[in-house]
Design an enzyme around this catalytic site. Sequence first.
Site, PDB file in Angstrom:
ATOM      1  CG  ASN A 155      -2.021  -0.971   1.053  1.00 46.36           C
ATOM      2  OD1 ASN A 155      -1.959  -1.822   0.298  1.00 46.36           O
ATOM      3  ND2 ASN A 155      -2.764  -1.203   2.288  1.00 46.36           N
ATOM      4  CG  HIS A 202     -16.961  31.993 -37.058  1.00 44.66           C
ATOM      5  ND1 HIS A 202     -17.523  31.499 -35.995  1.00 44.66           N
ATOM      6  CD2 HIS A 202     -16.496  33.114 -36.496  1.00 44.66           C
ATOM      7  CE1 HIS A 202     -17.609  32.374 -35.007  1.00 44.66           C
ATOM      8  NE2 HIS A 202     -17.009  33.597 -35.310  1.00 44.66           N
ATOM      9  CB  SER A 332      -4.482   6.685 -52.357  1.00 43.47           C
ATOM     10  OG  SER A 332      -5.637   5.712 -52.847  1.00 43.47           O
ATOM     11  CE  LYS A 338      -6.508  11.451 -51.514  1.00 38.44           C
ATOM     12  NZ  LYS A 338      -6.099  11.511 -49.900  1.00 38.44           N
ATOM     13  CB  VAL A 339       1.247  12.818 -50.852  1.00 40.25           C
ATOM     14  CG1 VAL A 339       2.123  12.801 -49.264  1.00 40.25           C
ATOM     15  CG2 VAL A 339       2.123  12.114 -51.769  1.00 40.25           C
ATOM     16  CD  GLU A 345      -4.508  11.446 -41.902  1.00 45.12           C
ATOM     17  OE1 GLU A 345      -3.978  10.143 -41.927  1.00 45.12           O
ATOM     18  OE2 GLU A 345      -4.915  11.887 -42.742  1.00 45.12           O
TER      19      GLU A 345
END
Length: 486
Positions: A155, A202, A332, A338-339, A345
């Site tokens: 403890n 916004h 992809s 595509k990169v 992420e």
Amino acid sequence: MKTGGREREDSPVEPITDSETRPVRIEHDSMGDVAVPSTALYGAQTQRAVENFPVSGRPLPPRLIHALGLVKLAAATVNRDLGLVPAAMATAIAGAARSVADGSHDAQFPIDVFQTGSGTSSNMNANEVIATLAARALGDAVHPNDHVNMGQSSNDVFPTALHVAAVTAIEGGLVPALRGLRDTLAAKAEEFDGVVKIGRTHLMDAVPIRLGQEFGGYARQIELGIGRVEAALPGLRELAIGGTAVGTGLNTHAEFGSRVARELSVLTGTAFVEATNHFEAQGARDAYVFAAGALTTVATSLMKIANDVRLLASGPQAGLGELVLPAIQPGSSIMPGKVNPVISESVIQVAAQVTGNCQAVTIGGQWGQLDLNVMLPMMGRNLLESIELLAAVSRVFVERSLVGTTANAERCAAYIEGSVSMGTALNPLIGYEAAAAIAKEAVVSGRTVREVAYERSGLSRQQVDEALDPYRQTVPGATSGGGAGG
């Protein structure tokens, strides 16, 4: 020969086998006999816990195991100095504990993290492993409870190990990683200081801002985050050791807690002290909850920064495209060329995990009842994971993304010139209503605010160009005053 309740590996006794024909030996504890794998350094109590908690398949984090080793090393040293354990035995225990602290025996700690809420199972795991190793070195019996655990209780040992693990992880890993991230962001702020772009509020066009100013804001977020994490350290430096079962210090020397804290300070190179109040130190885990909150604030900052980087680099043709991220892997399986912003992420996912870990730690802190919190292994697992994830992903963010990130100055300039928000700078010269009319006409006609202002503002071309100078609009005070009529 018996060594602390277990057969030595050189024992002449023939090993028996279990139902899966694995060699085992028979160990004994206060509840009776238990079959233990013959090669295990641990004994009966550890084996019972292994069998009782087949929950996640994940043992304690290695850093927490190593912290337990440090606590046992410090305790052995103090028990030797106080004359409570014979010097030769204490030296053997200390040597065995050091090997646990060094990570040499991580595989001997198989108990699931979702176990006894006080960490008793893992404390005994440490006691048994260290007793076996010490007995081999000493050539005589060493008892897990009477010798290795002398003056201690699960403890107070386990909360102490939690704090030692957290402080060393924060100081040795997280804070240096965050400082590196802050410095990189600050360097990018300087690099991008001359790049003027459109601000966005916004998610809509606002007045101009320098890209360097945005990155300076990110650097300051991390700077403040470092301070918040460091503010959690004083509470974590207080150690429960010396309180034994419920905080009263039953069965331990009056100086044991303070001496162990000093010894741990020497071993780790950072400051620890005996808890000011042992009843708080064992009944509550508020310092851990506070630290988890600071980590979540850092995670929040990282999520905002990584998501901004991702948005600013979006496209590249059909998005914002104001930043160019380093291409580190194909994005992809079907779309050639595509990169994706994969590092951002990864950062965002870590931030989400850390936020979830904080919730678990908070609930753990809330569920301490009376004189002991019994959520300790779960809390330790989550907090240490958060520290290590934040440290690792901060380094990855710097090395694999931010260092190679560049600005698309031409795209930034084009967005500014085409934005109707440029009309805001005309307010001090011609008034809000007149500036709004120019902005509306620019939208309807498809022309720029500058082109319409040349015709409709009543200002000279020089006045218009000076007012609509994007860089000037980003400098505090440069466009103030002037009056409605200009």
